[in-house]
Motif scaffolding. Structure first.
Motif, PDB file in Angstrom:
ATOM      1  N   ARG A  20       0.800  -1.232   0.000  1.00  0.00           N
ATOM      2  CA  ARG A  20       0.000   0.000   0.000  1.00  0.00           C
ATOM      3  C   ARG A  20       0.829   1.277   0.000  1.00  0.00           C
ATOM      4  O   ARG A  20       0.484   2.204  -0.719  1.00  0.00           O
ATOM      5  CB  ARG A  20      -0.975   0.012   1.181  1.00  0.00           C
ATOM      6  CG  ARG A  20      -1.941  -1.140   1.203  1.00  0.00           C
ATOM      7  CD  ARG A  20      -3.241  -0.974   0.661  1.00  0.00           C
ATOM      8  NE  ARG A  20      -4.006   0.199   0.983  1.00  0.00           N
ATOM      9  CZ  ARG A  20      -5.290   0.229   0.815  1.00  0.00           C
ATOM     10  NH1 ARG A  20      -5.923  -0.824   0.389  1.00  0.00           N
ATOM     11  NH2 ARG A  20      -5.957   1.329   1.046  1.00  0.00           N
ATOM     12  N   GLU A  23       1.658   2.530  -3.326  1.00  0.00           N
ATOM     13  CA  GLU A  23       0.547   3.093  -4.100  1.00  0.00           C
ATOM     14  C   GLU A  23       0.354   4.578  -3.825  1.00  0.00           C
ATOM     15  O   GLU A  23      -0.043   5.323  -4.715  1.00  0.00           O
ATOM     16  CB  GLU A  23      -0.757   2.356  -3.767  1.00  0.00           C
ATOM     17  CG  GLU A  23      -0.766   0.892  -4.166  1.00  0.00           C
ATOM     18  CD  GLU A  23      -1.992   0.160  -3.622  1.00  0.00           C
ATOM     19  OE1 GLU A  23      -2.966   0.817  -3.187  1.00  0.00           O
ATOM     20  OE2 GLU A  23      -1.971  -1.076  -3.625  1.00  0.00           O
ATOM     21  N   ILE A  24       0.617   5.014  -2.597  1.00  0.00           N
ATOM     22  CA  ILE A  24       0.390   6.428  -2.269  1.00  0.00           C
ATOM     23  C   ILE A  24       1.687   7.231  -2.198  1.00  0.00           C
ATOM     24  O   ILE A  24       1.648   8.446  -2.122  1.00  0.00           O
ATOM     25  CB  ILE A  24      -0.400   6.587  -0.943  1.00  0.00           C
ATOM     26  CG1 ILE A  24       0.375   5.995   0.234  1.00  0.00           C
ATOM     27  CG2 ILE A  24      -1.785   5.987  -1.053  1.00  0.00           C
ATOM     28  CD1 ILE A  24      -0.223   6.357   1.578  1.00  0.00           C
ATOM     29  N   HIS A  34      -3.395  11.646   5.523  1.00  0.00           N
ATOM     30  CA  HIS A  34      -4.342  12.252   4.580  1.00  0.00           C
ATOM     31  C   HIS A  34      -4.475  11.442   3.284  1.00  0.00           C
ATOM     32  O   HIS A  34      -4.923  11.972   2.273  1.00  0.00           O
ATOM     33  CB  HIS A  34      -3.929  13.689   4.267  1.00  0.00           C
ATOM     34  CG  HIS A  34      -3.840  14.554   5.485  1.00  0.00           C
ATOM     35  ND1 HIS A  34      -4.907  14.767   6.323  1.00  0.00           N
ATOM     36  CD2 HIS A  34      -2.805  15.241   6.031  1.00  0.00           C
ATOM     37  CE1 HIS A  34      -4.533  15.544   7.326  1.00  0.00           C
ATOM     38  NE2 HIS A  34      -3.263  15.847   7.179  1.00  0.00           N
ATOM     39  N   GLY A  36      -6.602   9.269   2.600  1.00  0.00           N
ATOM     40  CA  GLY A  36      -8.000   9.054   2.237  1.00  0.00           C
ATOM     41  C   GLY A  36      -8.444   7.611   2.351  1.00  0.00           C
ATOM     42  O   GLY A  36      -9.568   7.273   2.007  1.00  0.00           O
ATOM     43  N   ARG A  37      -7.556   6.771   2.804  1.00  0.00           N
ATOM     44  CA  ARG A  37      -7.885   5.357   2.993  1.00  0.00           C
ATOM     45  C   ARG A  37      -6.881   4.746   3.957  1.00  0.00           C
ATOM     46  O   ARG A  37      -5.811   5.306   4.178  1.00  0.00           O
ATOM     47  CB  ARG A  37      -7.859   4.610   1.672  1.00  0.00           C
ATOM     48  CG  ARG A  37      -6.523   4.668   0.987  1.00  0.00           C
ATOM     49  CD  ARG A  37      -6.589   4.078  -0.383  1.00  0.00           C
ATOM     50  NE  ARG A  37      -5.377   4.432  -1.109  1.00  0.00           N
ATOM     51  CZ  ARG A  37      -4.879   3.710  -2.055  1.00  0.00           C
ATOM     52  NH1 ARG A  37      -5.476   2.608  -2.424  1.00  0.00           N
ATOM     53  NH2 ARG A  37      -3.786   4.079  -2.672  1.00  0.00           N
ATOM     54  N   ALA A  38      -7.243   3.614   4.512  1.00  0.00           N
ATOM     55  CA  ALA A  38      -6.344   2.927   5.439  1.00  0.00           C
ATOM     56  C   ALA A  38      -5.147   2.392   4.667  1.00  0.00           C
ATOM     57  O   ALA A  38      -5.296   1.813   3.596  1.00  0.00           O
ATOM     58  CB  ALA A  38      -7.073   1.783   6.131  1.00  0.00           C
ATOM     59  N   VAL A  39      -3.982   2.608   5.220  1.00  0.00           N
ATOM     60  CA  VAL A  39      -2.768   2.099   4.585  1.00  0.00           C
ATOM     61  C   VAL A  39      -2.460   0.707   5.121  1.00  0.00           C
ATOM     62  O   VAL A  39      -2.069  -0.182   4.378  1.00  0.00           O
ATOM     63  CB  VAL A  39      -1.577   3.058   4.847  1.00  0.00           C
ATOM     64  CG1 VAL A  39      -0.282   2.486   4.280  1.00  0.00           C
ATOM     65  CG2 VAL A  39      -1.864   4.423   4.241  1.00  0.00           C
ATOM     66  N   ARG A  41      -4.068  -2.503   6.631  1.00  0.00           N
ATOM     67  CA  ARG A  41      -5.357  -3.179   6.756  1.00  0.00           C
ATOM     68  C   ARG A  41      -5.259  -4.566   6.174  1.00  0.00           C
ATOM     69  O   ARG A  41      -4.238  -4.937   5.619  1.00  0.00           O
ATOM     70  CB  ARG A  41      -6.449  -2.383   6.054  1.00  0.00           C
ATOM     71  CG  ARG A  41      -6.179  -2.178   4.563  1.00  0.00           C
ATOM     72  CD  ARG A  41      -7.367  -1.755   3.794  1.00  0.00           C
ATOM     73  NE  ARG A  41      -8.266  -2.898   3.734  1.00  0.00           N
ATOM     74  CZ  ARG A  41      -9.512  -2.849   3.319  1.00  0.00           C
ATOM     75  NH1 ARG A  41     -10.026  -1.721   2.919  1.00  0.00           N
ATOM     76  NH2 ARG A  41     -10.267  -3.917   3.298  1.00  0.00           N
ATOM     77  N   GLN A  44      -8.680  -7.109   0.706  1.00  0.00           N
ATOM     78  CA  GLN A  44     -10.130  -7.172   0.537  1.00  0.00           C
ATOM     79  C   GLN A  44     -10.663  -8.601   0.585  1.00  0.00           C
ATOM     80  O   GLN A  44     -11.673  -8.852   1.251  1.00  0.00           O
ATOM     81  CB  GLN A  44     -10.558  -6.481  -0.767  1.00  0.00           C
ATOM     82  CG  GLN A  44     -12.049  -6.194  -0.818  1.00  0.00           C
ATOM     83  CD  GLN A  44     -12.524  -5.292   0.329  1.00  0.00           C
ATOM     84  OE1 GLN A  44     -11.939  -4.251   0.590  1.00  0.00           O
ATOM     85  NE2 GLN A  44     -13.571  -5.715   1.027  1.00  0.00           N
TER      86      GLN A  44
END
Length: 139
Positions: A20, A23-24, A34, A36-39, A41, A44
């Protein structure tokens, strides 16, 4: 089985945690905050499996009629034991009565009684309830 389950959960979180951030591309802690989503976790697919497991556990274990009834009975036992020991602290075990003698108010007594009851297993609490209230009914 529990060890394997915990291993699967840990491995999944670690794999996601490694992928993750790429990705950011965070440059600071604020970038992570910031995002915008959990890093960190679960993936899915695993998260979806856990939701199914959680639903099963709630339906079949935590909220099963027999469990709900037992919880209601144990709650009644605990409430009645609390009221009894609060009104009759002399019935507490000796090692607890020393603390009672040193307390100066009802709040302190309530804490002592609550601590004593909190240390009971369900089975012991039920047995103690029967012993105490059988004596009370004979008196």
């Amino acid at each position: 089985a529990r060890r394997r389950f915990s291993g699967v959960l840990g491995e999944d979180v670690i794999a996601v945690a490694r992928a993750r951030p790429a990705e950011i591309d965070p440059q600071s802690a604020d970038d992570v905050r910031h995002a915008g989503r959990a890093v960190i976790r679960f993936s899915q697919p695993l998260f979806d499996d856990l939701k199914v497991t959680r639903q099963f556990l709630f339906e079949r274990m935590y909220r099963a009629p027999s469990v709900v009834e037992m919880r209601r009975e144990v709650t009644k036992v605990v409430e009645e034991l609390f009221a009894f020991f609060l009104a009759h602290p002399e019935h507490l075990p000796k090692q607890w009565r020393k603390d009672v003698a040193e307390t100066s108010d009802e709040t302190g007594l309530a804490r002592i009684v609550a601590d004593y009851i909190a240390g009971m297993t369900d089975r012991f609490a039920i047995r103690e309830h029967r012993r105490i209230f059988d004596i009370e009914e004979l008196a």
